[in-house]
Design a protein around this motif. Structure first.
Motif, PDB file in Angstrom:
ATOM      1  N   PRO A   1     -14.063 -51.594  -6.884  1.00  0.00           N
ATOM      2  CA  PRO A   1     -13.183 -52.304  -5.956  1.00  0.00           C
ATOM      3  C   PRO A   1     -11.885 -51.535  -5.707  1.00  0.00           C
ATOM      4  CG  PRO A   1     -14.000 -53.780  -7.672  1.00  0.00           C
ATOM      5  CD  PRO A   1     -14.374 -52.385  -8.073  1.00  0.00           C
ATOM      6  N   CYS A   2     -11.408 -51.614  -4.476  1.00  0.00           N
ATOM      7  CA  CYS A   2     -10.158 -50.954  -4.104  1.00  0.00           C
ATOM      8  C   CYS A   2      -9.435 -51.805  -3.073  1.00  0.00           C
ATOM      9  CB  CYS A   2     -10.431 -49.564  -3.538  1.00  0.00           C
ATOM     10  SG  CYS A   2      -8.937 -48.666  -3.078  1.00  0.00           S
ATOM     11  N   PHE A   3      -8.141 -52.030  -3.302  1.00  0.00           N
ATOM     12  CA  PHE A   3      -7.301 -52.776  -2.372  1.00  0.00           C
ATOM     13  C   PHE A   3      -6.386 -51.796  -1.637  1.00  0.00           C
ATOM     14  CE2 PHE A   3      -8.579 -55.695  -5.655  1.00  0.00           C
ATOM     15  CZ  PHE A   3      -8.798 -56.898  -4.984  1.00  0.00           C
ATOM     16  N   VAL A   4      -6.432 -51.843  -0.319  1.00  0.00           N
ATOM     17  CA  VAL A   4      -5.665 -50.912   0.508  1.00  0.00           C
ATOM     18  C   VAL A   4      -4.631 -51.701   1.300  1.00  0.00           C
ATOM     19  CG1 VAL A   4      -5.796 -49.097   2.266  1.00  0.00           C
ATOM     20  CG2 VAL A   4      -7.738 -49.480   0.711  1.00  0.00           C
TER      21      VAL A   4
ATOM     22  N   PRO B   1      -9.083 -54.823 -15.539  1.00  0.00           N
ATOM     23  CA  PRO B   1      -9.520 -56.108 -14.989  1.00  0.00           C
ATOM     24  C   PRO B   1      -8.405 -57.134 -15.048  1.00  0.00           C
ATOM     25  CG  PRO B   1     -11.190 -55.193 -16.446  1.00  0.00           C
ATOM     26  CD  PRO B   1      -9.976 -54.330 -16.601  1.00  0.00           C
ATOM     27  N   GLY B   2      -8.359 -57.978 -14.045  1.00  0.00           N
ATOM     28  CA  GLY B   2      -7.309 -58.986 -14.003  1.00  0.00           C
ATOM     29  C   GLY B   2      -6.984 -59.380 -12.581  1.00  0.00           C
ATOM     30  N   PRO B   3      -5.796 -59.966 -12.360  1.00  0.00           N
ATOM     31  CA  PRO B   3      -5.416 -60.415 -11.017  1.00  0.00           C
ATOM     32  C   PRO B   3      -5.286 -59.238 -10.051  1.00  0.00           C
ATOM     33  CG  PRO B   3      -4.007 -61.399 -12.698  1.00  0.00           C
ATOM     34  CD  PRO B   3      -4.786 -60.322 -13.371  1.00  0.00           C
ATOM     35  N   GLY B   4      -5.923 -59.372  -8.874  1.00  0.00           N
ATOM     36  CA  GLY B   4      -5.784 -58.360  -7.847  1.00  0.00           C
ATOM     37  C   GLY B   4      -4.582 -58.637  -6.969  1.00  0.00           C
ATOM     38  N   PRO B   5      -4.228 -57.718  -6.098  1.00  0.00           N
ATOM     39  CA  PRO B   5      -3.068 -57.908  -5.220  1.00  0.00           C
ATOM     40  C   PRO B   5      -3.176 -59.128  -4.317  1.00  0.00           C
ATOM     41  CG  PRO B   5      -3.804 -55.628  -5.181  1.00  0.00           C
ATOM     42  CD  PRO B   5      -4.859 -56.399  -5.908  1.00  0.00           C
TER      43      PRO B   5
ATOM     44  N   PRO C   1     -12.385 -52.968 -13.690  1.00  0.00           N
ATOM     45  CA  PRO C   1     -11.248 -52.141 -13.258  1.00  0.00           C
ATOM     46  C   PRO C   1     -11.261 -51.951 -11.744  1.00  0.00           C
ATOM     47  CG  PRO C   1     -12.292 -51.183 -15.190  1.00  0.00           C
ATOM     48  CD  PRO C   1     -13.185 -52.302 -14.747  1.00  0.00           C
ATOM     49  N   PHE C   2     -10.087 -51.892 -11.160  1.00  0.00           N
ATOM     50  CA  PHE C   2      -9.992 -51.741  -9.713  1.00  0.00           C
ATOM     51  C   PHE C   2      -8.854 -50.786  -9.375  1.00  0.00           C
ATOM     52  CE2 PHE C   2      -7.267 -55.295 -10.830  1.00  0.00           C
ATOM     53  CZ  PHE C   2      -6.126 -55.102 -10.059  1.00  0.00           C
ATOM     54  N   TYR C   3      -8.785 -50.401  -8.103  1.00  0.00           N
ATOM     55  CA  TYR C   3      -7.795 -49.439  -7.635  1.00  0.00           C
ATOM     56  C   TYR C   3      -6.962 -50.041  -6.503  1.00  0.00           C
ATOM     57  CZ  TYR C   3     -10.264 -45.803 -10.228  1.00  0.00           C
ATOM     58  OH  TYR C   3     -10.823 -45.050 -11.229  1.00  0.00           O
ATOM     59  N   THR C   4      -5.759 -49.496  -6.340  1.00  0.00           N
ATOM     60  CA  THR C   4      -4.937 -49.851  -5.188  1.00  0.00           C
ATOM     61  C   THR C   4      -4.456 -48.572  -4.503  1.00  0.00           C
ATOM     62  OG1 THR C   4      -2.937 -49.997  -6.568  1.00  0.00           O
ATOM     63  CG2 THR C   4      -4.122 -52.060  -6.112  1.00  0.00           C
ATOM     64  N   LEU C   5      -4.357 -48.654  -3.201  1.00  0.00           N
ATOM     65  CA  LEU C   5      -3.833 -47.560  -2.384  1.00  0.00           C
ATOM     66  C   LEU C   5      -2.798 -48.129  -1.438  1.00  0.00           C
ATOM     67  CD1 LEU C   5      -3.824 -44.714  -1.006  1.00  0.00           C
ATOM     68  CD2 LEU C   5      -5.691 -45.579   0.443  1.00  0.00           C
ATOM     69  N   ASP C   6      -1.613 -47.544  -1.444  1.00  0.00           N
ATOM     70  CA  ASP C   6      -0.558 -47.923  -0.500  1.00  0.00           C
ATOM     71  C   ASP C   6      -0.274 -46.730   0.396  1.00  0.00           C
ATOM     72  OD1 ASP C   6       0.890 -50.686  -1.426  1.00  0.00           O
ATOM     73  OD2 ASP C   6       0.072 -49.612  -3.161  1.00  0.00           O
TER      74      ASP C   6
END
Length: 312
Positions: free
Chosen positions: A143-146, A278-282, A290-295
């Motif tokens: 998972p990835c949040f952009v 793992p945990g709360p996402g944005p 595990p997940f990733y974020t990109l700004d």
């Protein structure tokens, strides 16, 4: 008029003046004919191509067998093209021609987001998604949040900008490369809010090889080059009053950043993908892995005469 007399006007006594042809005079002869008949821009392009092509053949002392091998290679490139694959674009990409043309036609003021190659996997009319949607739609990957903003060169938010986004999955394939897949994956069209902000969920970008099972792949192998592209997301952004931006965002730390098979990496387009446990996402959801974020913020170049106009 007798057949053939139009090809070479007779001289004073009816004789023909045929120019002596050798490995040097042939270039002038070809370009003289082009200039006499072709439209101006076409003549300019083909004449320049002829000069450089002839200079190349003279420089390397091209043999007849090598010329035939080149013709056979280009024939194979054409035979590999179909409605799902464009091998000539791939050839242009790996020779750096695509990036050269992109760079010279997309010069922008300092501060604007730079353009890079379009790539062969864009699809018209990709599915529309609301901000915050998961656009992966079943594509495999972490998972990835952009998130980010689209701004003008003066820092103003660009509302209602249209973002087309697409990427490969963790196996290195775009949705259109899967035979029989009847839905879009990791591909979407989104629209910024009134504040110019965008955000969505997808999957982690990974490096992948360009198609290398055809003649272009054989050329790369013969040259000792690899077919890999560094991990990236594709974006095409359009907004009223601004130039359209076609670009990628590249993942920092990728092993292929300095050897991209299509030469598309620009330093200003490299960004950090941040890994989280793992945990709360944005977006407030609970992510069990595990997940990733990109700004990443994009800065668009105003069209001539558009500066200072109100944009909705």
């Amino acid at each position: 008029m007798e057949q053939g007399t139009a090809l070479s006007p007779p001289g004073e006594h009816g004789e023909h003046h045929v120019q002596h042809v050798d490995e040097f005079s042939i270039t002038e002869l070809v370009n003289r004919q082009i200039a006499a008949t072709a439209p101006q821009r076409l003549a300019e392009i083909v004449a320049a191509l002829t000069r450089h092509l002839h200079d190349f053949a003279r420089e390397v002392r091209l043999s007849e067998s090598e010329l035939m091998a080149g013709i056979q290679f280009l024939t194979q490139v054409g035979q590999t093209c179909d409605d799902r694959r464009q091998e000539f674009i791939l050839l242009s990409d790996v020779l750096g021609l695509s990036m050269l043309v992109t760079a010279q036609n997309n010069r922008k003021p300092a501060g604007c987001t730079e353009a890079t190659v379009f790539g062969p996997f864009h699809v018209e009319d990709s599915p529309k998604h609301a901000l915050g949607d998961d656009i992966a739609n079943g594509a495999q990957g972490e998972p990835c949040f952009v998130r980010g903003a689209v701004k003008g060169l003066g820092g103003e938010p660009v509302a209602n900008a249209r973002l087309e986004v697409w990427q490969a999955d963790e196996d290195g394939f775009y949705d259109v490369q899967y035979a029989g897949l009847d839905q879009s994956r990791a591909r979407a069209t989104l629209q910024t809010g009134t504040d110019g902000v965008y955000h969505f969920r997808s999957i982690l970008a990974n490096s992948y090889p360009i198609p290398h099972d055809g003649p272009v792949g054989k050329l790369l192998a013969a040259l000792g080059r690899h077919p890999w592209r560094p991990a990236h997301l594709h974006f095409m952004i359009t907004a009223d009053g601004y130039e359209t931006l076609i670009t990628h965002v590249f993942r920092n730390g990728d092993r292929y950043l300095e050897s991209d098979a299509v030469f598309g990496v620009r330093e200003s387009l490299i960004a950090e993908w941040i890994r989280h446990p793992p945990g709360p996402g944005p977006d407030g959801s609970v992510v069990p892995v595990p997940f990733y974020t990109l700004d990443f913020d994009f800065v668009l170049n105003p069209l001539p005469g558009a500066a200072g106009k109100t944009r909705n």
